[in-house]
Design an enzyme around this catalytic site. Structure first.
Site, PDB file in Angstrom:
ATOM      1  CG  HIS A   5      -5.764  -4.315   5.334  1.00 12.48           C
ATOM      2  ND1 HIS A   5      -4.907  -3.272   5.107  1.00 12.48           N
ATOM      3  CD2 HIS A   5      -4.985  -5.407   5.562  1.00 12.48           C
ATOM      4  CE1 HIS A   5      -3.662  -3.713   5.175  1.00 12.48           C
ATOM      5  NE2 HIS A   5      -3.683  -5.003   5.439  1.00 12.48           N
ATOM      6  CD  GLU A  28      -4.505  -1.396   2.174  1.00 11.38           C
ATOM      7  OE1 GLU A  28      -3.352  -1.752   2.511  1.00 11.38           O
ATOM      8  OE2 GLU A  28      -5.328  -0.921   2.979  1.00 11.38           O
ATOM      9  CG  ASP A  61      -7.631   3.014   9.745  1.00  9.36           C
ATOM     10  OD1 ASP A  61      -7.719   1.919   9.177  1.00  9.36           O
ATOM     11  OD2 ASP A  61      -7.234   4.037   9.171  1.00  9.36           O
ATOM     12  CG  ASP A  77      -8.456  -0.837   4.570  1.00  6.17           C
ATOM     13  OD1 ASP A  77      -9.536  -0.458   5.077  1.00  6.17           O
ATOM     14  OD2 ASP A  77      -7.377  -0.785   5.184  1.00  6.17           O
ATOM     15  CG  ASP A 117      -9.193   4.953   5.894  1.00  8.79           C
ATOM     16  OD1 ASP A 117      -9.585   3.881   6.397  1.00  8.79           O
ATOM     17  OD2 ASP A 117      -8.023   5.136   5.515  1.00  8.79           O
ATOM     18  CG  HIS A 120      -8.675   1.982   2.008  1.00 10.44           C
ATOM     19  ND1 HIS A 120      -7.402   1.624   1.665  1.00 10.44           N
ATOM     20  CD2 HIS A 120      -8.590   2.451   3.274  1.00 10.44           C
ATOM     21  CE1 HIS A 120      -6.579   1.846   2.683  1.00 10.44           C
ATOM     22  NE2 HIS A 120      -7.281   2.339   3.673  1.00 10.44           N
ATOM     23  CD1 TRP A 128      -2.578   1.854   0.532  1.00  6.73           C
ATOM     24  CD2 TRP A 128      -1.242   2.436   2.237  1.00  6.73           C
ATOM     25  NE1 TRP A 128      -2.875   3.150   0.883  1.00  6.73           N
ATOM     26  CE2 TRP A 128      -2.074   3.533   1.921  1.00  6.73           C
ATOM     27  CE3 TRP A 128      -0.310   2.576   3.264  1.00  6.73           C
ATOM     28  CZ2 TRP A 128      -2.004   4.751   2.604  1.00  6.73           C
ATOM     29  CZ3 TRP A 128      -0.242   3.792   3.953  1.00  6.73           C
ATOM     30  CH2 TRP A 128      -1.080   4.862   3.624  1.00  6.73           C
ATOM     31  CG  ASP A 142      -5.152  -1.503   8.326  1.00  2.89           C
ATOM     32  OD1 ASP A 142      -4.543  -1.040   9.310  1.00  2.89           O
ATOM     33  OD2 ASP A 142      -5.109  -0.979   7.192  1.00  2.89           O
ATOM     34  CE  LYS A 155      -6.350   5.959   2.797  1.00  2.00           C
ATOM     35  NZ  LYS A 155      -5.400   6.115   3.882  1.00  2.00           N
TER      36      LYS A 155
HETATM   37  C1  RNT Z   1      -3.768   2.903   5.073  1.00  2.00           C
HETATM   38  C2  RNT Z   1      -3.850   1.467   4.728  1.00  2.00           C
HETATM   39  C3  RNT Z   1      -2.701   0.615   5.176  1.00  2.00           C
HETATM   40  C4  RNT Z   1      -2.238   0.935   6.570  1.00  2.00           C
HETATM   41  C5  RNT Z   1      -1.287  -0.073   7.163  1.00  2.00           C
HETATM   42  C6  RNT Z   1      -0.572   0.495   8.341  1.00  2.00           C
HETATM   43  O1  RNT Z   1      -4.919   3.582   4.772  1.00  2.00           O
HETATM   44  O2  RNT Z   1      -5.045   0.943   5.193  1.00  2.00           O
HETATM   45  O3  RNT Z   1      -3.037  -0.708   5.053  1.00  2.00           O
HETATM   46  O4  RNT Z   1      -3.305   1.069   7.444  1.00  2.00           O
HETATM   47  O5  RNT Z   1      -0.455  -0.540   6.215  1.00  2.00           O
HETATM   48 ZN    ZN Z   2      -5.305  -1.177   5.077  1.00  5.37          ZN
END
Ligand code: RNT
Ligand code: ZN
Length: 415
Positions: A283, A223, A293, A256, A291, A259, A182, A322, A225
């Site tokens: 993820h 990955e 997290d 993810d 986003d 994302h 990523w 993640d 985004k």
């Molecule tokens: C960031 C991505 C990525 C990170 C990690 C730390 O938006 O989701 O995967 O969160 O690699």
């Molecule tokens: Zn991620």
């Protein structure tokens, strides 16, 4: 709850043609990759300073891990409260320089991860891995897509180092290492050239994957985004970019769940991807308005993904978590998220799949709706309890007592 309740539940599910014993056995076989970076707010061990790359942790709950030893101890604590056998997910910035000599990211070698291998071997864990394209002086908005060939070269070399390190993990641990790429590359405001950076990103990846890694040892995933902080208008590695790149180059897409646009149904993407690439990586995260997290909850989004994973064969998925919440106890964040993912998978494993499919194909939509809704209040908790009991773990919030003890005895002593 007791055995009696489990047996009652077993009967109730059996009436639908669902075998709870099979479900428990299937769940025991699903390994989830637990991300090391929840333990220290994506800090790593390079003392690089601030977290960059358009991602952010918020909060300063006391007790974050500051050293490899602390992080490993915290991972141990978390894993001791999670039923099943899992994997750990590392980032390149968690390299351990045993002789105290720090090397640059484009010079990283397997030996810098020797201690992690030792840790994983002792516990029979697999390791997954990620190059770190952020929190670095050369990661100023653009990395692999940079207009500066020297910057691109540095990160291409980093990518190749990580393929080699992933081979080392796969070989040492006897289980293939999922290596996820990523990059944070993006722009804050409307670009005048959307094509150029994407072309450079493609060419950089072409150079990385020119390295003939051992496909039995490494499974690269890529990955996508939508946006990052400070990169709100344009992300070079968009979903279309990576879907195209993955399909053309025989790589796996990593979705993810944070994302995408908030109203997009990530679970719906799975079946389409599977048709064309065989496997899908995840993820699992929880976007709150953006986003963000957050720790994953047992919510509709996670449940929908789990259903798709189970319906299409869990062996066809790489499931990693993640998220990074720095405002709550970090061990609890791990344990809760892992257990929520498992609960979602269990619920899906208890679905009378064939019956529901038959109802759909027979266009008996009313019966399908009724059954789908009634299933939600079937006694899944009795099966979860049994699953946890077989792992000698509590099925309810009692595990938090352990975490609080650890907080009192260990975490609170970290200044
Ligand atoms: C960031 C991505 C990525 C990170 C990690 C730390 O938006 O989701 O995967 O969160 O690699
Ligand atoms: Zn991620």
């Amino acid at each position: 709850m007791s055995k009696v309740q489990y047996q009652a539940a077993q009967k109730q599910y059996a009436a639908l043609g669902v075998d709870t014993e099979k479900a428990i056995k299937a769940l025991q076989k699903i390994s989830i990759s637990m991300h090391c970076w929840q333990g220290d707010d994506v800090g790593g061990f390079e003392n690089a300073g601030a977290l960059t790359g358009g991602i952010q942790t918020t909060g300063n709950y006391p007790g974050k891990a500051r050293t490899p030893e602390e992080l490993m101890a915290d991972i141990d604590k978390a894993l001791s409260l999670i039923p099943g056998k899992h994997r750990i997910n590392l980032h390149a910035c968690y390299a351990i320089f045993e002789d105290g000599k720090k090397v640059e990211r484009n010079k990283l070698e397997p030996k810098h991860f020797r201690k992690w291998v030792e840790f994983a071997k002792k516990r029979h864990l697999g390791i997954d891995f990620n190059p770190t394209f952020f929190s670095h002086p050369l990661a100023d908005g653009l990395t692999l897509a940079s207009e500066d060939p020297r910057v691109r070269k540095f990160w291409i070399e980093h990518g190749i180092c990580c393929l080699k390190i992933a081979e080392y993990f796969g070989k040492e641990l006897g289980t293939p290492c999922a290596l996820n790429f990523w990059v944070p590359d993006g722009l804050k405001d409307e670009p005048s050239d959307r094509f150029g950076p994407r072309k450079r990103l493609k060419e950089s990846y072409d150079k990385i994957f020119k390295y003939k890694y051992n496909k039995k040892l490494v499974v690269p995933t890529i990955e996508s985004k939508l946006f990052g902080i400070g990169a709100e208008s344009y992300t070079v590695g968009s979903h279309e970019f990576y879907m195209g790149y993955a399909l053309k180059n025989n790589l796996l897409c990593l979705l993810d769940t944070g994302h995408f646009h908030l109203s997009e149904n990530v679970a719906d993407k799975i079946s389409s991807l599977l048709l064309f690439s065989g496997k899908v990586a995840f993820h699992v995260s929880r976007p709150v308005r953006w986003d963000s997290d957050h720790v994953i909850r047992f919510n509709d989004d996670v449940r929908a993904c789990a259903h798709e994973i189970v319906r299409n064969g869990p062996e066809n998925f790489i499931i990693a978590l993640d998220y990074f919440d720095a405002s709550i106890n970090r061990i609890a964040a791990w344990v809760l998220g892992m257990r929520n993912m498992q609960k979602a998978l269990l619920e899906a494993l208890l679905e009378p799949r064939e019956t529901l499919k038959a109802l759909q194909d027979a266009r008996q939509y009313t019966e399908q709706l009724v059954l789908q809704e009634e299933l939600k209040t079937y006694p899944m908790t009795a099966v979860w309890e049994e699953f946890c009991a077989r792992a000698k773990l509590p099925a309810n919030e009692c595990w938090m007592k352990d975490v609080l003890e650890y907080e009192r005895d260990v975490l609170s002593k970290r200044a």
